[in-house]
Design a protein around this motif. Structure first.
Motif, PDB file in Angstrom:
ATOM      1  N   PHE A  35       2.574   1.958  -3.286  1.00 16.50           N
ATOM      2  CA  PHE A  35       1.700   2.500  -4.504  1.00 16.50           C
ATOM      3  C   PHE A  35       1.338   4.234  -3.950  1.00 16.50           C
ATOM      4  O   PHE A  35       1.463   4.744  -4.735  1.00 16.50           O
ATOM      5  CB  PHE A  35       0.357   1.802  -4.746  1.00 16.50           C
ATOM      6  CG  PHE A  35       0.840   0.618  -5.563  1.00 16.50           C
ATOM      7  CD1 PHE A  35       1.146   0.842  -7.058  1.00 16.50           C
ATOM      8  CD2 PHE A  35       0.917  -0.594  -5.226  1.00 16.50           C
ATOM      9  CE1 PHE A  35       1.371  -0.071  -8.035  1.00 16.50           C
ATOM     10  CE2 PHE A  35       1.173  -1.716  -5.971  1.00 16.50           C
ATOM     11  CZ  PHE A  35       1.662  -1.471  -7.261  1.00 16.50           C
ATOM     12  N   THR A  36       1.007   4.264  -2.654  1.00 22.07           N
ATOM     13  CA  THR A  36       0.466   5.463  -2.299  1.00 22.07           C
ATOM     14  C   THR A  36       1.738   6.494  -2.525  1.00 22.07           C
ATOM     15  O   THR A  36       1.524   7.818  -3.093  1.00 22.07           O
ATOM     16  CB  THR A  36      -0.268   5.911  -1.032  1.00 22.07           C
ATOM     17  OG1 THR A  36       0.597   4.986  -0.114  1.00 22.07           O
ATOM     18  CG2 THR A  36      -1.511   4.951  -1.192  1.00 22.07           C
ATOM     19  N   GLY A  72       0.869  -1.402  -0.035  1.00 24.09           N
ATOM     20  CA  GLY A  72       0.032   0.010   0.119  1.00 24.09           C
ATOM     21  C   GLY A  72       0.856   1.278   0.035  1.00 24.09           C
ATOM     22  O   GLY A  72       0.679   2.218  -0.732  1.00 24.09           O
ATOM     23  N   GLY A  73       1.967   1.292   0.855  1.00 26.50           N
ATOM     24  CA  GLY A  73       2.842   2.331   1.081  1.00 26.50           C
ATOM     25  C   GLY A  73       3.503   2.453  -0.321  1.00 26.50           C
ATOM     26  O   GLY A  73       3.876   3.759  -0.812  1.00 26.50           O
TER      27      GLY A  73
END
Lengths: 86, 86
Positions: free
Chosen positions: B14-15, B11-12
């Motif tokens: 990509f964000t 998640g990190g």
């Protein structure tokens, strides 16, 4: 509620609501040339993984804000496709 | 490493990396009219709180990615001030 969760709720409030003025600005300007499509897609994928992370570790702050973010990233992506060419 | 941490790392990834093509796009177009200043500021404040949250709960994925995000939000803010008027 633990005090650590408050940090997450405040962080989530700012990172999630940050997308609101950005989405509003694109719809107002009717222009999305500067917005990167890769930014949009990566943000959507990333936010989805963060929500899974929040669910897996039962972190309310992570779950709530990322759920709202998914809706806002969707609006941003819609604006990108709607106004990209103009 | 716990499997939940892997979700957070993905998640990190990509964000956080989503900001790279956005920053590159602004510097390439030499234009930052569409980027909302409120978006920039709220994102910077929010990411700082998320890092504090990660430190408080000892969540490596949250700490690492938000530290990198702070640098990228700084570059975005710099581009906004540099190219806003053009």
């Amino acid at each position: 509620m633990e005090w650590q969760e408050i940090l997450g709720l405040v962080g989530g409030f700012f990172t999630t609501t940050s997308l609101i003025p950005q989405v509003v600005r694109l719809y107002r300007l009717k222009s999305a040339r500067e917005i990167s499509l890769t930014f949009n897609i990566f943000l959507g994928v990333g936010v989805s993984f963060w929500m899974a992370y929040g669910i897996a570790l039962s972190l309310p702050a992570v779950i709530i804000w990322n759920a709202i973010s998914i809706v806002l990233v969707g609006s941003l992506l819609f604006a990108k496709f709607k106004y990209n060419k103009q």
